[in-house]
Design a protein around this motif. Structure first.
Motif, mmCIF file in Angstrom:
data_model
loop_
_atom_site.group_PDB
_atom_site.id
_atom_site.type_symbol
_atom_site.label_atom_id
_atom_site.label_comp_id
_atom_site.label_asym_id
_atom_site.label_seq_id
_atom_site.Cartn_x
_atom_site.Cartn_y
_atom_site.Cartn_z
ATOM 1 N N LEU A 372 0.515 2.445 -3.296
ATOM 2 C CA LEU A 372 -0.804 2.264 -2.689
ATOM 3 C C LEU A 372 -1.905 2.339 -3.745
ATOM 4 C CD1 LEU A 372 -2.612 2.016 -0.185
ATOM 5 C CD2 LEU A 372 -2.514 4.520 0.026
ATOM 6 N N ALA A 373 -1.812 3.333 -4.631
ATOM 7 C CA ALA A 373 -2.836 3.497 -5.665
ATOM 8 C C ALA A 373 -2.864 2.307 -6.615
ATOM 9 C CB ALA A 373 -2.586 4.788 -6.440
ATOM 10 N N THR A 377 -5.766 -0.682 -7.753
ATOM 11 C CA THR A 377 -6.321 -0.795 -9.111
ATOM 12 C C THR A 377 -5.836 -2.017 -9.873
ATOM 13 O OG1 THR A 377 -4.533 0.564 -10.059
ATOM 14 C CG2 THR A 377 -6.508 1.723 -9.282
ATOM 15 N N GLU A 378 -4.699 -2.594 -9.474
ATOM 16 C CA GLU A 378 -4.123 -3.702 -10.244
ATOM 17 C C GLU A 378 -4.082 -4.993 -9.439
ATOM 18 O OE1 GLU A 378 -3.573 -2.737 -13.391
ATOM 19 O OE2 GLU A 378 -4.170 -0.769 -12.625
ATOM 20 N N ALA A 409 -7.297 2.913 -15.076
ATOM 21 C CA ALA A 409 -6.912 3.693 -13.899
ATOM 22 C C ALA A 409 -5.421 3.561 -13.621
ATOM 23 C CB ALA A 409 -7.721 3.229 -12.685
ATOM 24 N N GLY A 410 -4.891 2.361 -13.823
ATOM 25 C CA GLY A 410 -3.464 2.138 -13.615
ATOM 26 C C GLY A 410 -2.617 2.953 -14.577
ATOM 27 N N GLN A 411 -3.033 3.013 -15.838
ATOM 28 C CA GLN A 411 -2.310 3.820 -16.814
ATOM 29 C C GLN A 411 -2.311 5.291 -16.401
ATOM 30 O OE1 GLN A 411 -3.344 3.363 -20.928
ATOM 31 N NE2 GLN A 411 -3.231 1.134 -20.866
ATOM 32 N N PHE A 412 -3.447 5.779 -15.925
ATOM 33 C CA PHE A 412 -3.545 7.174 -15.503
ATOM 34 C C PHE A 412 -2.605 7.449 -14.333
ATOM 35 C CE2 PHE A 412 -5.686 10.562 -13.005
ATOM 36 C CZ PHE A 412 -5.647 11.571 -13.961
#
Length: 450
Positions: A372-373, A377-378, A409-412
């Motif tokens: 979901l996250a 973001t991607e 944000a995706g990396q995090f």
């Protein structure tokens, strides 16, 4: 007048009142931070490396995931590659050590020629247990890695020369045994899709590392006529079934795909590639086929294998093979309307079943939340996002091409998932086990979950 000390008044060394899950999380965080700083040193990289990318690489190495946002060989110098190697070794062996210490702190005992004594006190980890366990785990790992180094060197020394060939062999040996999936090639092992030595030694390393210390010791100490420990039985059976079934399914699903197996010239090459690609999702992260070109059914099969993972107490993650078989046994017992599930002719106790349920439910929730996250973001399709989330939480390292394109944000999000996927399964298993151990409930089986 001097008084002699009564020998009976001497006390044993005090235990460290440190919760093993807290010790594991703190150790991993410390390794990640130290690794990040070391990878940012000027002589560790060939080009400028952002702090965010250094942190991502260190997290991936310590959690032995293998997801990378930069090309390892092109970005890092020999020093940087050495740092990554040490982080992989520390992360993999650290988890194996923790798994055994957690068992000991719950009053467990490992009796073999590699004898480890339990402290016998809940939540009390003696320094002597820590050192003894670490020594035995490291000794066993170095022996296995040393043996595997030889055949790999016979392949890579003629290709790259003595120094670089030996370094390639050492780096991939450590990466494979610790189920890390880091390679010094931009296309992982695709150039060796049909190579018999590479496709034998590398899978052997990550499968053995994924078995776990307790299972390996149980195999080494097996004697004819003596029954195998239930953990050894379940993990070996599960590994065999998943490996063979996965290989067969991957071959059947990809045999006509011109971008994967159909592009390989010989049947033997296709079978070798199917074998490696079906076993590596058990948290190793190597690939000899282009993951982004796999069909959707194959990707779903790989996601299932990534979700299951390796054996308990090993260098891999996932919910673990034992967890899967416990849940299958419980389901079968329910369908047959039996009150107690059994596995290998042994009754599965409530503690083991609750551990399996807790680990599985939390893994499902983690993958859903991560998917979901990442969807927010991607800019990627649902399959690619779900595949990435499953790979990160299972600390596998396979990607359909999303990792290098991740936003900040995706990396995090992926870093959090890699860390949680590494620490959470054993932590949950330990907390459930300690709760039942404190209540004094009888344990009927000794299955290791998480």
């Amino acid at each position: 007048m001097q008084h002699r000390q009564d020998p009976s008044s001497r006390r044993e060394p005090r235990a460290w009142r440190i919760s093993p899950p807290l010790l594991l999380a703190a150790g991993f965080l410390a390794l990640i931070l130290v690794g990040t700083v070391l990878l940012k040193l000027p002589f560790a990289t060939t080009t400028a490396l952002a702090w965010r990318n250094a942190l991502f690489t260190a997290t991936s190495a310590v959690t032995v995931t293998g997801l990378v946002v930069t090309d390892t060989q092109a970005t890092f110098t020999l020093w940087g590659e050495l740092v990554i190697l040490l982080l992989m070794q520390a992360g993999g062996l650290g988890l194996m050590t923790f798994a055994v210490l957690a068992l000991l702190s719950l009053g467990g005992r490992i009796t073999s020629r590699r004898y480890l004594a339990a402290s016998g006190t809940l939540h009390a980890t003696h320094p002597r247990d820590v050192m003894r366990t670490a020594k035995e785990v490291i000794k066993l790992a170095l022996i296995i890695e040393g043996i595997a180094l030889v055949p790999l060197a016979l392949v890579w020394v003629p290709e790259h020369g003595w120094l670089e060939g030996l370094w390639w062999s050492l780096f991939h040996t450590v990466s494979a045994f610790n189920n890390a999936g880091f390679t010094l090639s931009s296309d992982s092992l695709m150039a060796y899709a049909g190579h018999p030595v590479i496709n034998t030694v590398i899978p052997a390393l990550y499968l053995i590392g994924g078995l776990g210390f307790i299972v390996i010791v149980g195999i080494l100490d097996y004697r004819i006529g003596r029954p195998l420990d239930i953990n050894v039985k379940v993990v070996l059976l599960g590994t065999l079934v998943l490996s063979l079934a996965g290989t067969a399914m991957l071959y059947l699903l990809e045999a006509d795909n011109p971008d994967t197996l159909a592009a390989l010239p010989a049947l033997s090459d296709q079978l070798w590639a199917s074998w490696l690609q079906a076993t590596t999702p058990r948290t190793a992260g190597f690939n000899s086929l282009d993951i982004g070109s796999l069909t959707q059914p194959t990707s779903l099969v790989l996601m299932l294998l990534m979700f299951v993972g390796a054996g308990a107490n090993g260098t891999g993650s996932g919910i673990k093979v034992t967890t899967l078989f416990v849940l299958l046994a419980a389901t079968w017992a329910y369908l047959r309307q039996r009150r107690q599930p059994t596995l290998c002719a042994q009754v599965i106790d409530t503690t083991t079943l609750l551990k399996a349920l807790a680990v599985t439910v939390m893994a499902v929730i983690g993958i859903f939340m991560g998917t979901l996250a990442l969807s927010l973001t991607e800019q990627a399709d649902l399959l690619t996002v779900a595949f990435e989330a499953t790979s990160a939480l299972g600390t596998v390292g396979l990607t359909r091409g999303l990792t290098p394109e991740l936003s900040g944000a995706g990396q995090f999000i992926i870093m959090i998932m890699m860390f949680v996927g590494r620490v959470c399964p054993l932590t949950v298993a330990y907390l459930v086990g300690s709760a039942f151990a404190s209540s004094g409930d009888t344990v009927k089986t000794q299955l290791q979950i998480g």
